[in-house]
Design a protein around this motif. Structure first.
Motif, PDB file in Angstrom:
ATOM      1  N   SER A 165       1.009  -1.658   0.236  1.00  0.00           N
ATOM      2  CA  SER A 165       0.332   0.326  -0.184  1.00  0.00           C
ATOM      3  C   SER A 165       0.865   1.285   0.130  1.00  0.00           C
ATOM      4  O   SER A 165       0.462   1.958  -0.542  1.00  0.00           O
ATOM      5  CB  SER A 165      -0.953  -0.179   1.169  1.00  0.00           C
ATOM      6  N   LYS A 177      -8.009  -4.571  -3.599  1.00  0.00           N
ATOM      7  CA  LYS A 177      -8.597  -2.469  -2.805  1.00  0.00           C
ATOM      8  C   LYS A 177     -10.512  -3.347  -3.770  1.00  0.00           C
ATOM      9  O   LYS A 177     -11.223  -3.079  -2.507  1.00  0.00           O
ATOM     10  CB  LYS A 177      -8.520  -1.048  -2.865  1.00  0.00           C
ATOM     11  N   HIS A 194     -11.895  -3.087   8.397  1.00  0.00           N
ATOM     12  CA  HIS A 194     -11.197  -2.279   8.278  1.00  0.00           C
ATOM     13  C   HIS A 194      -9.823  -2.413   7.258  1.00  0.00           C
ATOM     14  O   HIS A 194      -9.827  -4.205   7.454  1.00  0.00           O
ATOM     15  CB  HIS A 194      -9.806  -1.503   9.657  1.00  0.00           C
ATOM     16  N   SER A 196      -6.965  -0.597   6.659  1.00  0.00           N
ATOM     17  CA  SER A 196      -5.199   0.323   6.548  1.00  0.00           C
ATOM     18  C   SER A 196      -4.293   0.469   7.296  1.00  0.00           C
ATOM     19  O   SER A 196      -4.617   0.742   8.175  1.00  0.00           O
ATOM     20  CB  SER A 196      -6.104   2.221   6.108  1.00  0.00           C
ATOM     21  N   ASN A 197      -3.394   0.197   6.757  1.00  0.00           N
ATOM     22  CA  ASN A 197      -1.932   0.029   7.818  1.00  0.00           C
ATOM     23  C   ASN A 197      -1.068   1.699   7.007  1.00  0.00           C
ATOM     24  O   ASN A 197      -1.910   2.189   6.705  1.00  0.00           O
ATOM     25  CB  ASN A 197      -1.341  -1.120   7.061  1.00  0.00           C
ATOM     26  N   ALA A 200      -1.231   2.895   3.037  1.00  0.00           N
ATOM     27  CA  ALA A 200      -2.099   2.991   3.098  1.00  0.00           C
ATOM     28  C   ALA A 200      -2.994   4.184   3.596  1.00  0.00           C
ATOM     29  O   ALA A 200      -3.528   5.381   2.889  1.00  0.00           O
ATOM     30  CB  ALA A 200      -3.290   2.025   3.352  1.00  0.00           C
ATOM     31  N   THR A 201      -2.623   4.249   4.874  1.00  0.00           N
ATOM     32  CA  THR A 201      -2.708   5.537   5.731  1.00  0.00           C
ATOM     33  C   THR A 201      -2.293   6.778   5.066  1.00  0.00           C
ATOM     34  O   THR A 201      -2.991   8.155   4.945  1.00  0.00           O
ATOM     35  CB  THR A 201      -2.340   5.489   6.789  1.00  0.00           C
ATOM     36  N   GLN A 204      -2.890   6.342   0.184  1.00  0.00           N
ATOM     37  CA  GLN A 204      -3.436   5.899  -0.457  1.00  0.00           C
ATOM     38  C   GLN A 204      -4.924   6.349  -0.107  1.00  0.00           C
ATOM     39  O   GLN A 204      -5.039   7.269   1.729  1.00  0.00           O
ATOM     40  CB  GLN A 204      -4.235   4.802  -0.348  1.00  0.00           C
ATOM     41  N   VAL A 207      -9.866   3.581   1.112  1.00  0.00           N
ATOM     42  CA  VAL A 207      -9.691   2.299   1.162  1.00  0.00           C
ATOM     43  C   VAL A 207     -10.045   2.636   3.565  1.00  0.00           C
ATOM     44  O   VAL A 207      -9.381   1.623   4.095  1.00  0.00           O
ATOM     45  CB  VAL A 207      -8.989   1.734   1.123  1.00  0.00           C
ATOM     46  N   HIS A 208     -10.082   3.765   3.450  1.00  0.00           N
ATOM     47  CA  HIS A 208      -9.930   3.698   5.203  1.00  0.00           C
ATOM     48  C   HIS A 208     -11.143   2.942   6.516  1.00  0.00           C
ATOM     49  O   HIS A 208     -10.736   2.387   7.627  1.00  0.00           O
ATOM     50  CB  HIS A 208      -9.353   4.766   6.086  1.00  0.00           C
ATOM     51  N   ILE A 212      -8.366   2.344  10.634  1.00  0.00           N
ATOM     52  CA  ILE A 212      -6.909   2.641  10.778  1.00  0.00           C
ATOM     53  C   ILE A 212      -6.107   1.852  11.616  1.00  0.00           C
ATOM     54  O   ILE A 212      -5.697   2.120  12.556  1.00  0.00           O
ATOM     55  CB  ILE A 212      -6.365   4.178   9.657  1.00  0.00           C
ATOM     56  N   ASN A 214      -2.127   1.687  12.465  1.00  0.00           N
ATOM     57  CA  ASN A 214      -1.305   2.402  12.340  1.00  0.00           C
ATOM     58  C   ASN A 214      -0.110   1.634  13.275  1.00  0.00           C
ATOM     59  O   ASN A 214       0.229   1.341  14.498  1.00  0.00           O
ATOM     60  CB  ASN A 214      -1.415   3.504  12.394  1.00  0.00           C
TER      61      ASN A 214
END
Ligand SMILES: *Cc1c(COP(=O)(O)O)cnc(C)c1O
Length: 359
Positions: A165, A177, A194, A196-197, A200-201, A204, A207-208, A212, A214
């Motif tokens: 991502s 996605k 969920h 997004s890692n 992605a956060t 991208q 996609v959240h 998220i 993190n």
């Protein structure tokens, strides 16, 4: 600062929890208001110290992510009451921990439905292209049936994990996605969705979903391997010069004499080595910072000590040495480049001989 030596430690990893909280805030600002934020503090918070970090950031976040049930249990024992999702595979041996410590399980195979004890909450994980764990998109109907059949356990979340991502415009990401959005249509009602890692956060959009996840970014690292001005690395690994010696030109330094003194001059001894987490493949390639100036580490890194070449600088014993931290040549990005790895592994390498200090 001197106290760590007095206590018998050789070095400290200073963890700046203010920086972690600022990183969390910046990450949250990247997504729509109302989206929940999970701090991933598995693997001892990527080397930063899970319980200590968790306690200090618990008011800033909504969820915690770990890999092992043991990691989750430890956080509960430390007094953390936030919801904790365990990414690891549930087994018959570990099933009781989920209930005992109020941990949420990750179900990624059909047999997991039978392993979990009545009342356990779980998130379903789909493999939309990561190629590691998770149900495949074609399993969705059977998974749906299983969720309804297994009414003694509680379906509360739906997730996937991205393979790349952090790469803008990645085709793999687009496929994942798309797969996930179709799964969410079928199974996403009334549960926390969920995907997004950090990648992605940071890199991208759209996609959240509800939350998220993190990890590396909260410690200040961009998963794309390039320094990001909006994220501040939280950890600084410091030691002190314990000896300064004068050696003649030509003298061989450390095991196997891989390096010789180019001139008469000074070398400094720093009491950390590969047993502390300074990978031996950094030998002759890393630098340290003393008094704002960088000096090369020379010869082979040994288990307990490294040698730095000081040239004509007769630096005072006891001077502070920055091994890792900040930006530039002592950054984890630089170590990762030298080692052919990623910043994640660099901070995870820092061992338990290094005292963690929180500021
Ligand atoms: C480790 C992990 C994360 C965090 O990844 P980062 O790249 O460090 O943000 C998120 N989700 C899952 C399932 C993970 O295993």
């Amino acid at each position: 600062m001197q106290t760590f030596l007095e206590e018998g430690w050789s070095s400290i990893a200073e963890v700046n929890t203010h920086a972690i909280r600022e990183n969390l805030r910046w990450l949250r600002s990247r997504v729509d208001p109302g989206i929940l934020q999970m701090a991933v503090i598995k693997a001892d918070a990527y080397g930063h110290g899970a319980a200590e970090v968790g306690i200090r950031i618990q008011d800033d976040i909504d969820w915690i992510g770990v890999y092992q049930v043991r990691e989750g249990a430890e956080l509960r024992d430390s007094g953390i009451s936030l919801p904790i999702l365990v990414f690891g595979t549930p087994t018959a041996e570990t099933a009781r921990f989920y209930l005992e410590y109020n941990l949420v399980a990750t179900v990624s195979r059909f047999e997991h439905f039978d392993v979990l004890l009545p009342g356990t909450a779980y998130h379903i994980k789909f493999d939309t292209g990561m190629g590691r764990v998770g149900f495949l998109p074609e399993d969705v109907t059977r998974v749906e049936r299983e969720i309804h059949t297994q009414a003694h356990i509680r379906y509360t979340g739906l997730m996937t994990h991205f393979a790349d991502s952090e790469v803008i415009g990645s085709e793999i990401f687009e496929v994942q996605k798309e797969h996930f959005s179709q799964i969410v249509e079928k199974l996403g009602e009334h549960v926390t969705v969920h995907a997004s890692n950090s990648g992605a956060t940071v890199h991208q959009q759209h996609v959240h979903y509800d939350l998220i996840r993190n990890g590396t970014s909260i410690y200040g690292f961009d998963p794309n391997g390039k320094s990001n001005a909006s994220l501040t690395p939280a950890l600084a690994w410091k030691s002190r010069l314990v000896q300064v010696r004068h050696l003649p030109k030509g003298a061989g330094v450390s095991y196997s004499h891989k390096w010789h003194m180019p001139t008469d001059g000074f070398v400094g001894i720093i009491p950390v080595g590969y047993a502390d987490g300074i990978n031996r493949n950094l030998s002759g390639k890393m630098v340290v910072e003393i008094g704002g100036k960088t000096y090369p580490q020379v010869g082979n890194i040994t288990m307990d000590q490294i040698v730095v070449f000081l040239g004509s600088d007769d630096i005072q014993v006891g001077s502070e040495v920055v091994l890792l931290g900040g930006r530039g040549d002592t950054s984890a990005y630089r170590w990762a480049d030298i080692l052919g790895t990623i910043t994640y592994e660099v901070t995870c390498m820092i061992g338990n001989r290094v005292k963690r200090v929180y500021i």
